[in-house]
Scaffold this motif. Structure first.
Motif, PDB file in Angstrom:
ATOM      1  N   ARG A 108     -39.853  13.585   4.611  1.00 38.99           N
ATOM      2  CA  ARG A 108     -40.545  13.390   3.332  1.00 38.99           C
ATOM      3  C   ARG A 108     -40.145  12.052   2.700  1.00 38.99           C
ATOM      4  N   ASN A 109     -38.913  11.634   2.906  1.00 37.99           N
ATOM      5  CA  ASN A 109     -38.444  10.359   2.348  1.00 37.99           C
ATOM      6  C   ASN A 109     -39.102   9.139   2.986  1.00 37.99           C
ATOM      7  N   THR A 110     -39.755   9.316   4.136  1.00 32.80           N
ATOM      8  CA  THR A 110     -40.454   8.179   4.742  1.00 32.80           C
ATOM      9  C   THR A 110     -41.614   7.721   3.869  1.00 32.80           C
ATOM     10  N   SER A 111     -41.976   8.503   2.871  1.00 26.79           N
ATOM     11  CA  SER A 111     -43.050   8.086   1.964  1.00 26.79           C
ATOM     12  C   SER A 111     -42.638   6.885   1.109  1.00 26.79           C
ATOM     13  N   PHE A 112     -41.324   6.673   0.942  1.00 24.49           N
ATOM     14  CA  PHE A 112     -40.877   5.536   0.117  1.00 24.49           C
ATOM     15  C   PHE A 112     -39.790   4.685   0.774  1.00 24.49           C
ATOM     16  N   ALA A 113     -39.187   5.153   1.864  1.00 27.35           N
ATOM     17  CA  ALA A 113     -38.088   4.423   2.511  1.00 27.35           C
ATOM     18  C   ALA A 113     -38.506   3.917   3.885  1.00 27.35           C
ATOM     19  N   GLU A 114     -37.987   2.748   4.254  1.00 28.55           N
ATOM     20  CA  GLU A 114     -38.296   2.191   5.577  1.00 28.55           C
ATOM     21  C   GLU A 114     -37.581   2.948   6.705  1.00 28.55           C
ATOM     22  N   ARG A 115     -36.397   3.479   6.413  1.00 31.21           N
ATOM     23  CA  ARG A 115     -35.647   4.248   7.403  1.00 31.21           C
ATOM     24  C   ARG A 115     -35.045   5.470   6.723  1.00 31.21           C
ATOM     25  N   THR A 116     -35.029   6.593   7.450  1.00 34.06           N
ATOM     26  CA  THR A 116     -34.464   7.823   6.906  1.00 34.06           C
ATOM     27  C   THR A 116     -33.548   8.476   7.934  1.00 34.06           C
ATOM     28  N   TYR A 117     -32.497   9.109   7.438  1.00 38.39           N
ATOM     29  CA  TYR A 117     -31.501   9.738   8.298  1.00 38.39           C
ATOM     30  C   TYR A 117     -31.080  11.090   7.745  1.00 38.39           C
ATOM     31  N   VAL A 118     -30.694  11.963   8.648  1.00 37.41           N
ATOM     32  CA  VAL A 118     -29.971  13.183   8.329  1.00 37.41           C
ATOM     33  C   VAL A 118     -28.502  12.864   8.547  1.00 37.41           C
ATOM     34  N   VAL A 119     -27.658  13.349   7.637  1.00 39.57           N
ATOM     35  CA  VAL A 119     -26.214  13.164   7.743  1.00 39.57           C
ATOM     36  C   VAL A 119     -25.590  14.543   7.942  1.00 39.57           C
ATOM     37  N   LEU A 120     -24.875  14.704   9.045  1.00 39.79           N
ATOM     38  CA  LEU A 120     -24.208  15.966   9.367  1.00 39.79           C
ATOM     39  C   LEU A 120     -22.749  15.712   9.719  1.00 39.79           C
ATOM     40  N   PRO A 121     -21.890  16.706   9.497  1.00 34.76           N
ATOM     41  CA  PRO A 121     -20.530  16.589  10.027  1.00 34.76           C
ATOM     42  C   PRO A 121     -20.616  16.423  11.543  1.00 34.76           C
ATOM     43  N   ALA A 122     -19.742  15.620  12.117  1.00 37.09           N
ATOM     44  CA  ALA A 122     -19.810  15.307  13.542  1.00 37.09           C
ATOM     45  C   ALA A 122     -19.764  16.559  14.415  1.00 37.09           C
ATOM     46  N   ASP A 123     -18.921  17.527  14.063  1.00 35.44           N
ATOM     47  CA  ASP A 123     -18.811  18.717  14.910  1.00 35.44           C
ATOM     48  C   ASP A 123     -20.110  19.523  14.922  1.00 35.44           C
ATOM     49  N   VAL A 124     -20.845  19.535  13.823  1.00 34.59           N
ATOM     50  CA  VAL A 124     -22.146  20.211  13.757  1.00 34.59           C
ATOM     51  C   VAL A 124     -23.200  19.352  14.459  1.00 34.59           C
ATOM     52  N   GLY A 125     -23.195  18.081  14.167  1.00 36.70           N
ATOM     53  CA  GLY A 125     -24.197  17.170  14.705  1.00 36.70           C
ATOM     54  C   GLY A 125     -24.219  17.095  16.217  1.00 36.70           C
ATOM     55  N   HIS A 126     -23.057  17.172  16.847  1.00 40.53           N
ATOM     56  CA  HIS A 126     -23.026  17.127  18.310  1.00 40.53           C
ATOM     57  C   HIS A 126     -23.763  18.319  18.913  1.00 40.53           C
ATOM     58  N   ARG A 127     -23.715  19.459  18.242  1.00 39.03           N
ATOM     59  CA  ARG A 127     -24.464  20.635  18.718  1.00 39.03           C
ATOM     60  C   ARG A 127     -25.965  20.467  18.484  1.00 39.03           C
ATOM     61  N   VAL A 128     -26.330  19.736  17.438  1.00 37.75           N
ATOM     62  CA  VAL A 128     -27.735  19.548  17.064  1.00 37.75           C
ATOM     63  C   VAL A 128     -28.431  18.544  17.985  1.00 37.75           C
TER      64      VAL A 128
END
Length: 149
Positions: free
Chosen positions: A75-95
């Motif tokens: 949804r943030n791409t409507s106003f931002a050139e780049r968008t990211y999800v930020v997760l704790p590394a231990d969770v993100g590696h599973r994702v």
């Protein structure tokens, strides 16, 4: 995927660590200014930054609910050139096994530990479609942003 991160007990702690890492010279982005909680009509972005090329980057932080974060980041791409999800590394590696969902929407993924930020999936550069909101974000960063580096 309900396992909680062992490093961050609250989303606020995750955002604090992420913002602190962004202020370091070793951050994976070359950033100019940062604000937390950019409120707009359709939502609220956890962290908003401008980079050295004056592009807007939006970050959505979650401890575990990556699917909700991906939707918010898209949804943030409507106003931002780049968008990211930020997760704790231990969770993100599973994702990471769901990387095609991030890539399909052009959303990046940042993994945060107590010491670093890792860009696990690069965000796709997009052209903001809500120019009035893009300008509002730039204005907020210019007037209320914390200078980095």
């Amino acid at each position: 995927m309900s396992k909680t991160s062992s490093v961050f007990s609250t989303e606020e702690m995750l955002v604090d660590a992420f913002a602190s890492h962004l202020a370091r010279d070793s951050a994976p982005f070359e950033l100019a200014t940062l604000i937390r909680e950019f409120d707009y009509r359709s939502g609220r972005t956890d962290v908003l930054v401008s980079d050295c090329e004056n592009q807007i980057l939006a970050f959505e932080a979650k401890l575990t609910d990556w699917r909700k974060a991906v939707h918010q980041a898209w949804r943030n791409t409507s106003f931002a050139e780049r968008t990211y999800v930020v997760l704790p590394a231990d969770v993100g590696h599973r994702v990471l096994r769901y990387r095609t969902e991030f890539e399909r929407l052009g959303v990046g993924l940042c993994l945060v530990s107590d010491a670093t930020i890792e860009i696990a999936i690069e965000s796709k550069l997009s052209e903001p479609v809500l120019l009035w909101l893009h300008e509002k974000a730039k204005s907020m960063l210019a007037t209320h942003g914390e200078r980095l580096h």
